[in-house]
Design a protein around this motif. Structure first.
Motif, PDB file in Angstrom:
ATOM      1  N   GLY A 367       0.833  -1.197   0.000  1.00 43.91           N
ATOM      2  CA  GLY A 367       0.000   0.000   0.000  1.00 43.91           C
ATOM      3  C   GLY A 367       0.862   1.239   0.000  1.00 43.91           C
ATOM      4  O   GLY A 367       2.085   1.177   0.193  1.00 43.91           O
ATOM      5  N   LEU A 369       1.003   3.920   2.133  1.00 48.59           N
ATOM      6  CA  LEU A 369       1.634   4.249   3.411  1.00 48.59           C
ATOM      7  C   LEU A 369       2.555   3.138   3.890  1.00 48.59           C
ATOM      8  O   LEU A 369       3.557   3.400   4.568  1.00 48.59           O
ATOM      9  CB  LEU A 369       0.566   4.535   4.470  1.00 48.59           C
ATOM     10  N   GLN A 370       2.235   1.891   3.554  1.00 47.93           N
ATOM     11  CA  GLN A 370       3.101   0.785   3.977  1.00 47.93           C
ATOM     12  C   GLN A 370       4.491   0.893   3.370  1.00 47.93           C
ATOM     13  O   GLN A 370       5.468   0.395   3.947  1.00 47.93           O
ATOM     14  CB  GLN A 370       2.470  -0.569   3.595  1.00 47.93           C
ATOM     15  N   LYS A 377       6.864   8.348   8.399  1.00 51.06           N
ATOM     16  CA  LYS A 377       5.433   8.343   8.723  1.00 51.06           C
ATOM     17  C   LYS A 377       5.167   8.967  10.080  1.00 51.06           C
ATOM     18  O   LYS A 377       4.210   9.738  10.253  1.00 51.06           O
ATOM     19  CB  LYS A 377       4.899   6.899   8.699  1.00 51.06           C
ATOM     20  N   SER A 411      -4.056   2.840   0.895  1.00 47.53           N
ATOM     21  CA  SER A 411      -3.271   1.929   1.736  1.00 47.53           C
ATOM     22  C   SER A 411      -4.041   0.660   2.072  1.00 47.53           C
ATOM     23  O   SER A 411      -3.630  -0.117   2.943  1.00 47.53           O
ATOM     24  CB  SER A 411      -2.864   2.638   3.035  1.00 47.53           C
ATOM     25  N   THR A 484      -0.716   0.771   9.369  1.00 47.74           N
ATOM     26  CA  THR A 484       0.146   0.539   8.200  1.00 47.74           C
ATOM     27  C   THR A 484       1.616   0.347   8.574  1.00 47.74           C
ATOM     28  O   THR A 484       2.462   0.315   7.687  1.00 47.74           O
ATOM     29  CB  THR A 484       0.040   1.726   7.221  1.00 47.74           C
TER      30      THR A 484
END
Length: 607
Positions: A367, A369-370, A377, A411, A484
């Motif tokens: 994803g 954000l992953q 982050k 995400s 995430t």
């Protein structure tokens, strides 16, 4: 058939509340035993169906209108006690939020339609279908007869309640104080329309749904939740959505239902002609009855007459009202407590465990954000939360919340999961704290609560809106960070920003210790539940809760010592080491710069 405020005396309303209350209590106790995770959605969908089907007005003789109720099919599928709750829920929401039926007459309306109607439908269906196979034609005929008898008995009860008012409640000159028409007019006026069109509508709806269920899901006709509930519920909800889309057809029929005229209608020439025509050509009194005029404006519903004030198109307003009513019913059913102490505790433990496992699964999935470094982050989410706190413009905050929602979508974080686990709890908690500000903040008064007279100010509403938007936006970004990012990487990012080793050690040990405690608690309650059959008395439940808390506390002390010893034996002292700990590169700094620029832009726009 929705009796408004002012047509029944306070004494009559109080008596019908008193009569209805025992039925509600018994229904709650009976249904509580059936509120499994598969049965509750059925209760919700039939309550929503009853709400929506009552929005379809039908032309009746005399120029009035009527509607089906859906109590017949609810009683057949859910049983009489669950049907009482389902139809009562729809009627209460109609009265409180849409002004369809008075708040003083909720007891009367529920007694007529939910209680008498559901019990009558169930008795007629059981007698007429006794011994018939589930797929037999006789069950369809029995369902049709049950729906027809139920709605007509409900209408007869309402007619009697209307008709006894002039005889029991009048002034010294004999002028009625509430409903102005006696039994000789009320009973024919109500029954002619229901014995024909409204009764036939209830007959067709009940028979049609039972015939469909015979082919699709005969288990429902045995008042059992189906083993595979998801396909059944999906079809039922799709049918309900189709009805909601068609609800604007309900306002094509002109005219009011008999006995639902407002006090102002008695002074309007056209409305007086309508009242007389529907009441055996007997002219109404020149002035509205005193009691009716006094009580008719007792409650101002937020979406009165299914016509939201902010929507200028009646059809669209009716459609929005239908969707809002269904949402309120689902929310009301979701808040119903399910099961006893042990069942609720085990369910909560299972949900907590599933939540943690689900979060780890999302963190490992591909994803947007992953793919970001945990340190980027953490710093980026902090900057966006600061932006949410500094923004003073509701539209800009809405845009920032939309950005958080978009980040969840890219995400692969399910929005229903966010809504149930993040947005609704945050809204409930912050809303309770913020609501008083609507009335306590000085400013321009835009609304006053009926009865209480509390002023709702424009400035108070804006401050509450800002607070709720800030809370929802902040918790959404925090949740995305946790969902995430694997937990070990979160801890490592915290150490990167020089969080004390002791704090990181406590967080790491607590996280692992929670899993052991959840597993122990779940096993303990499972073993206790296996030794009991049925519901325990209230005193026994309290004793069990106290004993369980003591045992769990003792076990938690023992487990905490074991976990601490195990982690110390493995050399854990608060420092987190990763096998693949990449260094921050140009790409990471570019991402961080974009996030900071976004946060700064929102702060500038929202000042």
């Amino acid at each position: 058939m929705h009796i408004p405020d002012g047509y029944l005396s306070p004494q009559t309303c109080a008596a019908l509340y008193a009569v209805a209350t025992p039925f509600w209590i018994v229904a709650l106790r009976r249904v509580k035993k059936m509120l499994s995770t598969r049965f509750l959605p059925l209760l919700s969908v039939f309550a929503a169906f009853s709400f929506v089907v009552m929005m379809f007005n039908l032309p009746l003789p005399g120029g009035t209108t009527g509607h089906a109720v859906g109590m017949g099919v609810a009683a057949i599928v859910l049983g009489p006690w669950a049907a009482i709750l389902a139809v009562s829920t729809a009627l209460v929401i109609q009265a409180l939020f849409f002004g369809d039926g008075g708040i003083t007459a909720i007891g009367a309306n529920c007694f007529n339609m939910a209680i008498v109607g559901s019990l009558a439908a169930w008795c007629v269906y059981r007698l007429a279908a006794r011994g018939a196979p589930l797929a037999s034609r006789r069950r369809v005929i029995a369902a049709a007869l049950a729906g027809y008898v139920a709605i007509n008995l409900s209408a007869l009860c309402a007619a009697i309640e209307f008709g006894i008012q002039p005889a029991l409640f009048h002034d010294a000159a004999g002028t009625p104080l509430y409903c102005p028409y006696p039994l000789s007019i009320a009973v024919p006026a109500m029954m002619i329309g229901h014995l024909t069109f409204a009764g036939l509508a209830e007959l067709v709806i009940t028979a049609g749904i039972v015939a469909y269920l015979q082919r699709a899901n005969p288990e429902l006709l045995e008042q059992r939740a189906p083993r595979h509930a998801t396909p059944v519920l999906r079809r039922l909800w799709l049918t309900l959505v189709a009805l909601i889309v068609l609800t604007p057809l309900g306002i094509l029929t002109v005219g009011s239902a008999w006995g639902e005229w407002s006090a102002a209608d008695f002074a309007d020439a056209n409305a007086r002609q309508e009242i007389a025509r529907a009441s055996g050509n007997r002219a109404p009194p020149a002035q509205p009855p005193t009691g009716l005029a006094r009580l008719s404006n007792l409650w101002n519903a937020p979406l009165a007459d299914y016509a939201p004030g902010f929507i200028h198109y009646p059809s669209l307003g009716y459609l929005v009202s239908a969707a809002a009513g269904v949402a309120l019913i689902v929310l009301a059913m979701w808040l119903v407590p399910r099961g006893g102490f042990i069942e609720r505790t085990v369910r909560s433990l299972l949900e907590a465990t599933e939540y943690a496992l689900f979060a780890e699964e999302i963190a490992r999935s591909p994803g947007a954000l992953q793919s970001l470094d945990a340190r980027i982050k953490l710093a980026g989410v902090f900057s966006l939360i600061v932006a949410a706190m500094l923004v003073h413009s509701p539209p800009v905050l809405i845009m920032l919340f939309a950005l958080a929602t978009l980040a969840a979508l890219v995400s692969h974080v399910p929005l229903p999961f966010l809504a149930l686990r993040v947005w609704l709890p945050a809204l409930a908690f912050s809303g309770v704290l913020a609501i008083p500000a609507i009335f306590l903040t000085p400013g321009t008064v835009i609304y006053r609560l009926p009865l209480l007279g509390w002023p709702l100010t424009l400035q108070g509403a804006k401050s509450v809106l800002l607070l709720l938007l800030r809370v929802e936006t902040a918790v959404t970004f925090c949740s995305l960070l946790i969902l995430t990012t694997e937990w070990a990487r979160v801890l490592r990012a915290l150490r990167f920003f020089r969080m004390p080793v002791t704090a990181v050690a406590i967080l790491g040990m607590t996280y692992r210790y929670n899993f052991l405690l959840l597993r122990t608690a779940r096993e303990m309650f499972d073993s206790r539940r296996s030794r009991f059959i049925g519901d325990l008395p209230a005193g026994e439940r309290r004793r069990l809760a106290a004993a369980s808390a003591g045992v769990l506390l003792t076990k938690s002390f023992e487990l905490s010592a074991d976990v601490h010893s195990a982690m110390r034996a493995r050399g854990f002292s608060g420092e987190v080491y990763l096998l693949d700990e990449p260094k921050l590169g140009a790409r990471d700094w570019m991402h961080f710069g974009c996030i900071l620029a976004t946060a700064a832009a929102f702060i500038v726009l929202g000042r």
